[in-house]
Design an enzyme around this catalytic site. Structure first.
Site, PDB file in Angstrom:
ATOM      1  N   GLY A 109      38.510   8.128 -90.463  1.00  0.00           N
ATOM      2  CA  GLY A 109      37.701   7.688 -89.336  1.00  0.00           C
ATOM      3  C   GLY A 109      36.348   8.384 -89.371  1.00  0.00           C
ATOM      4  O   GLY A 109      36.253   9.529 -89.821  1.00  0.00           O
ATOM      5  N   ALA A 125      81.565  39.675-138.709  1.00  0.00           N
ATOM      6  CA  ALA A 125      80.785  38.440-138.707  1.00  0.00           C
ATOM      7  C   ALA A 125      81.679  37.254-139.046  1.00  0.00           C
ATOM      8  O   ALA A 125      82.626  37.379-139.822  1.00  0.00           O
ATOM      9  CB  ALA A 125      79.651  38.543-139.721  1.00  0.00           C
ATOM     10  N   LEU A 176      52.554  13.943 -85.842  1.00  0.00           N
ATOM     11  CA  LEU A 176      52.847  12.522 -86.044  1.00  0.00           C
ATOM     12  C   LEU A 176      53.381  12.307 -87.462  1.00  0.00           C
ATOM     13  O   LEU A 176      52.693  12.590 -88.437  1.00  0.00           O
ATOM     14  CB  LEU A 176      51.579  11.685 -85.841  1.00  0.00           C
ATOM     15  CG  LEU A 176      50.807  11.940 -84.542  1.00  0.00           C
ATOM     16  CD1 LEU A 176      49.593  11.029 -84.458  1.00  0.00           C
ATOM     17  CD2 LEU A 176      51.714  11.733 -83.323  1.00  0.00           C
ATOM     18  N   ALA A 199      55.748   9.428 -88.234  1.00  0.00           N
ATOM     19  CA  ALA A 199      56.617   8.245 -88.194  1.00  0.00           C
ATOM     20  C   ALA A 199      56.129   7.105 -89.073  1.00  0.00           C
ATOM     21  O   ALA A 199      56.805   6.100 -89.208  1.00  0.00           O
ATOM     22  CB  ALA A 199      56.736   7.755 -86.749  1.00  0.00           C
ATOM     23  N   SER A 220      77.479  38.361-136.566  1.00  0.00           N
ATOM     24  CA  SER A 220      76.888  37.026-136.446  1.00  0.00           C
ATOM     25  C   SER A 220      77.931  35.924-136.584  1.00  0.00           C
ATOM     26  O   SER A 220      78.953  36.093-137.233  1.00  0.00           O
ATOM     27  CB  SER A 220      75.848  36.830-137.545  1.00  0.00           C
ATOM     28  OG  SER A 220      74.813  37.747-137.362  1.00  0.00           O
ATOM     29  N   ARG A 256      50.798   2.985 -98.675  1.00  0.00           N
ATOM     30  CA  ARG A 256      49.955   3.153 -99.859  1.00  0.00           C
ATOM     31  C   ARG A 256      50.563   4.088-100.913  1.00  0.00           C
ATOM     32  O   ARG A 256      50.082   4.181-102.029  1.00  0.00           O
ATOM     33  CB  ARG A 256      48.557   3.665 -99.429  1.00  0.00           C
ATOM     34  CG  ARG A 256      47.748   2.616 -98.709  1.00  0.00           C
ATOM     35  CD  ARG A 256      46.619   3.206 -97.891  1.00  0.00           C
ATOM     36  NE  ARG A 256      47.092   3.745 -96.621  1.00  0.00           N
ATOM     37  CZ  ARG A 256      46.289   4.247 -95.672  1.00  0.00           C
ATOM     38  NH1 ARG A 256      44.986   4.297 -95.876  1.00  0.00           N
ATOM     39  NH2 ARG A 256      46.790   4.704 -94.541  1.00  0.00           N
TER      40      ARG A 256
HETATM   41  C1  UD1 Z   1      44.167   8.745 -89.437  1.00  0.00           C
HETATM   42  C2  UD1 Z   1      43.046   8.563 -88.407  1.00  0.00           C
HETATM   43  C3  UD1 Z   1      41.707   8.731 -89.095  1.00  0.00           C
HETATM   44  C4  UD1 Z   1      41.643  10.115 -89.735  1.00  0.00           C
HETATM   45  C5  UD1 Z   1      42.830  10.342 -90.680  1.00  0.00           C
HETATM   46  C6  UD1 Z   1      42.869  11.792 -91.106  1.00  0.00           C
HETATM   47  C7  UD1 Z   1      43.939   6.956 -86.824  1.00  0.00           C
HETATM   48  C8  UD1 Z   1      43.902   5.555 -86.342  1.00  0.00           C
HETATM   49  N1  UD1 Z   1      43.160   7.244 -87.841  1.00  0.00           N
HETATM   50  O1  UD1 Z   1      44.023   7.717 -90.405  1.00  0.00           O
HETATM   51  O2  UD1 Z   1      40.660   8.613 -88.150  1.00  0.00           O
HETATM   52  O3  UD1 Z   1      40.426  10.234 -90.423  1.00  0.00           O
HETATM   53  O4  UD1 Z   1      44.072  10.041 -90.021  1.00  0.00           O
HETATM   54  O5  UD1 Z   1      43.846  12.002 -92.059  1.00  0.00           O
HETATM   55  O6  UD1 Z   1      44.619   7.771 -86.267  1.00  0.00           O
HETATM   56  N2  UD1 Z   1      51.873   7.745 -87.844  1.00  0.00           N
HETATM   57  C9  UD1 Z   1      52.885   7.590 -86.936  1.00  0.00           C
HETATM   58  N3  UD1 Z   1      53.101   6.379 -86.391  1.00  0.00           N
HETATM   59  C10 UD1 Z   1      52.353   5.286 -86.701  1.00  0.00           C
HETATM   60  C11 UD1 Z   1      51.312   5.455 -87.638  1.00  0.00           C
HETATM   61  C12 UD1 Z   1      51.090   6.686 -88.175  1.00  0.00           C
HETATM   62  O7  UD1 Z   1      53.590   8.557 -86.618  1.00  0.00           O
HETATM   63  O8  UD1 Z   1      52.626   4.210 -86.146  1.00  0.00           O
HETATM   64  C13 UD1 Z   1      51.665   9.062 -88.470  1.00  0.00           C
HETATM   65  C14 UD1 Z   1      51.784   8.999 -89.991  1.00  0.00           C
HETATM   66  O9  UD1 Z   1      53.104   9.301 -90.407  1.00  0.00           O
HETATM   67  C15 UD1 Z   1      50.805  10.062 -90.440  1.00  0.00           C
HETATM   68  C16 UD1 Z   1      49.790  10.139 -89.311  1.00  0.00           C
HETATM   69  O10 UD1 Z   1      50.354   9.487 -88.199  1.00  0.00           O
HETATM   70  O11 UD1 Z   1      51.422  11.318 -90.594  1.00  0.00           O
HETATM   71  C17 UD1 Z   1      48.465   9.461 -89.673  1.00  0.00           C
HETATM   72  O12 UD1 Z   1      48.702   8.100 -89.965  1.00  0.00           O
HETATM   73  P1  UD1 Z   1      47.958   7.346 -91.147  1.00  0.00           P
HETATM   74  O13 UD1 Z   1      48.414   5.939 -91.129  1.00  0.00           O
HETATM   75  O14 UD1 Z   1      48.091   8.103 -92.394  1.00  0.00           O
HETATM   76  O15 UD1 Z   1      46.460   7.411 -90.619  1.00  0.00           O
HETATM   77  P2  UD1 Z   1      45.141   7.319 -91.485  1.00  0.00           P
HETATM   78  O16 UD1 Z   1      44.916   5.917 -91.850  1.00  0.00           O
HETATM   79  O17 UD1 Z   1      45.158   8.323 -92.559  1.00  0.00           O
END
Ligand code: UD1
Ligand code: CA
Length: 475
Positions: free
Chosen positions: A148, A430, A15, A17, A412, A22
């Site tokens: 989480g 030089a 994942l 996207a 030099s 932050r």
């Molecule tokens: C997520 C988990 C959390 C876990 C943590 C570990 C969820 C809801 N929470 O939180 O339980 O402890 O990861 O690191 O999953 N992403 C997408 N599409 C979206 C949102 C996110 O592709 O719509 C991808 C982001 O690019 C990222 C990953 O998913 O690579 C995690 O998303 P992020 O928003 O960082 O989740 P956390 O709040 O860290």
């Protein structure tokens, strides 16, 4: 990868996207670099060791840049149109997995670069042996925020995950956290429709699937793992923490292989770098890109070496920058030297203080010890370049070549105006400005002839004295 090796019972989804709000950046979060490399690529490296039949990356924010950085034809990209949460991201990938009915799907967050292939392999093994519908990796950390939390029942069975933001009361004290690495059977994807976005973020949390699966009576496994494999990156602070962990891992590995680091936490070593046995690395050294260092070399403080091959027994003295070059066995470079791209330094060469070399070859045993610029030059063996020598390689339009044959001595403060060739064994006096080729064995003197005027200083003194007397008389 040969087709034979592919694990046809495994698909992987990464994942990547999300917006990465932050990070407060215009760059997609997963492309922020850890030791000179987008964090997403580490995660993909680990997944690729499993040789999945399909490797799907969910892209969205900064889609084009992310695809470009991955630059791998074997990866299938799926676009999540809107960042509706991790649950939605997996659902989007699910469309590419429709025909995958038997086997396991491994899902990872692209913002957690510390996971290793070995851990993923063990995890997958446990998931399969225990015949879980869904497995996840957890870690224990009392201080980490934003993860989480894993909820277990009296028997220790995982029942659900509550996101940090949503945690209430005693849930806030749970220190077992979700690492964002899941293994699941394809049927779990069917339950993604049941996710709801009725939470403080208004997103579809993938983690809610755990509660759903539990309520359906399917088996869930959670395996604890080293926190330093699961740390994710949501902030710049976490980015630096992850880089620190990765660097420590790399440096420790080189120490095990026989390299001395005088202050391991203060040298940065990129993951493709290799260092020979009995080399010594001082603090504040950066070894970057595809750099390799031979056995028994010493790199003193404040040195940065990028994409360079360094031989054995080489000494790189303090505050030197070397880029895309080679340095042969037994040579010394620095202090305060700059080897710009395509500098090929032979064996037992000395490149000394404040010397800049660019796109040049320096033959074995040659020396350029002080304050010189050598650009677009080919130097033979056993040449001595005197202090302050400059190859004048640029005429304002084009760069020109300087050729210096073996055994030449350049005095030099000489300027060698290219294109020019100094023949074997020749001497340059030089302070010369050399504009014409110098034949083998000749002495070239290219400077104004010196004239000594006898008694000049005394005459000058007397003249000044009489001027002063005249001035006083006027007053
Ligand atoms: C997520 C988990 C959390 C876990 C943590 C570990 C969820 C809801 N929470 O939180 O339980 O402890 O990861 O690191 O999953 N992403 C997408 N599409 C979206 C949102 C996110 O592709 O719509 C991808 C982001 O690019 C990222 C990953 O998913 O690579 C995690 O998303 P992020 O928003 O960082 O989740 P956390 O709040 O860290
Ligand atoms: Ca994250």
């Amino acid at each position: 990868m040969s087709r034979k090796q592919i694990d046809r019972s495994l698909c992987a989804v990464v994942l990547a996207a999300g917006l990465g709000k932050r990070m407060n950046s215009i760059r997609p979060k997963v492309l922020h670099e850890v030791l000179g490399r987008p964090m997403l690529l580490y995660c993909l490296d680990a997944v690729k060791t499993l040789k999945p039949e399909k490797l799907i990356v969910v892209v969205g924010f900064g889609e084009r840049e992310v695809k470009k950085s991955i630059n791998d034809k074997s990866v299938i990209f799926v676009t999540q149109e809107k960042p509706l949460g991790t649950g939605n991201a997996l659902a989007v990938a699910g469309n590419a997995l429709r025909r995958f009915k038997q086997g396991t799907i491994i899902v990872l967050n692209g913002d957690a670069p510390l996971i290793t292939g070995r851990t993923l392999k063990n995890f997958l093994g446990k998931h399969r042996i225990e015949k879980n519908a869904l497995s996840l990796l957890s870690f224990v950390d009392e201080k980490a925020a934003g993860y989480g939390r894993i909820l277990r029942d009296d028997k220790g069975q995982v029942v659900s995950i509550v996101e940090d933001k949503e945690a209430a009361g005693s849930q806030k004290t749970i220190d077992e956290l979700n690492g964002g690495v899941y293994a699941m059977e394809p049927k779990v994807l069917d339950y993604l429709d049941m996710l709801e976005a009725n939470n403080s973020s208004g997103e579809y949390y993938l983690t809610d699937i755990v509660g759903i699966i539990h309520r359906k009576g399917l088996q869930i496994g959670a395996y604890r793992c080293d926190p330093d494999e699961l740390r994710g990156v949501n902030t710049r602070e976490e980015l630096s923490k992850v880089a620190e962990v990765l660097n420590k891992r790399i440096v420790s590995e080189w120490m095990r292989k026989g390299v001395t680091f005088l202050d391991p936490g203060r040298s940065i070593v990129h993951h493709k770098v290799s260092i020979g046995k009995d080399s010594i690395i001082y603090p504040d050294v950066y070894l970057e890109g595809n750099t390799s260092i031979g056995e028994g070399s010493i790199v003193y403080p404040g040195v940065r070496i990028v994409d360079t091959v360094i031989g054995r027994g080489v000494i790189i003295k303090d505050n030197t920058l070397i880029e895309e070059s080679t340095v042969g066995d037994g040579s010394t470079v620095g202090p305060f030297a700059h080897l710009r791209p395509h500098s090929n330094i032979g064996k037992n060469v000395k490149v000394g203080n404040f010397v800049e070399i660019k796109k040049s070859t320096i033959g074995n045993g040659s020396k350029t010890s002080h304050l010189s610029y050598i650009g677009d030059a080919i130097l033979g063996k056993n040449i001595n370049i005197g202090a302050g020598t400059i190859t004048c390689n640029y005429d304002g339009l084009k760069k020109h070549l300087t050729m210096i044959e073996d055994d030449v001595f350049v005095g030099s403060d000489s300027q060698l105006v290219a294109p020019v060739k100094i023949g074997r064994g020749a001497y340059v006096a030089a302070g010369s400005t050399i504009t014409k080729d110098v034949p083998r064995g000749a002495l070239a003197i290219g400077r104004a002839k010196q004239e000594n005027i006898k008694g000049w200083a005394l005459k000058k003194k007397l003249k000044v004295k009489s001027l002063k007397v005249k001035r006083n008389e006027k007053k």
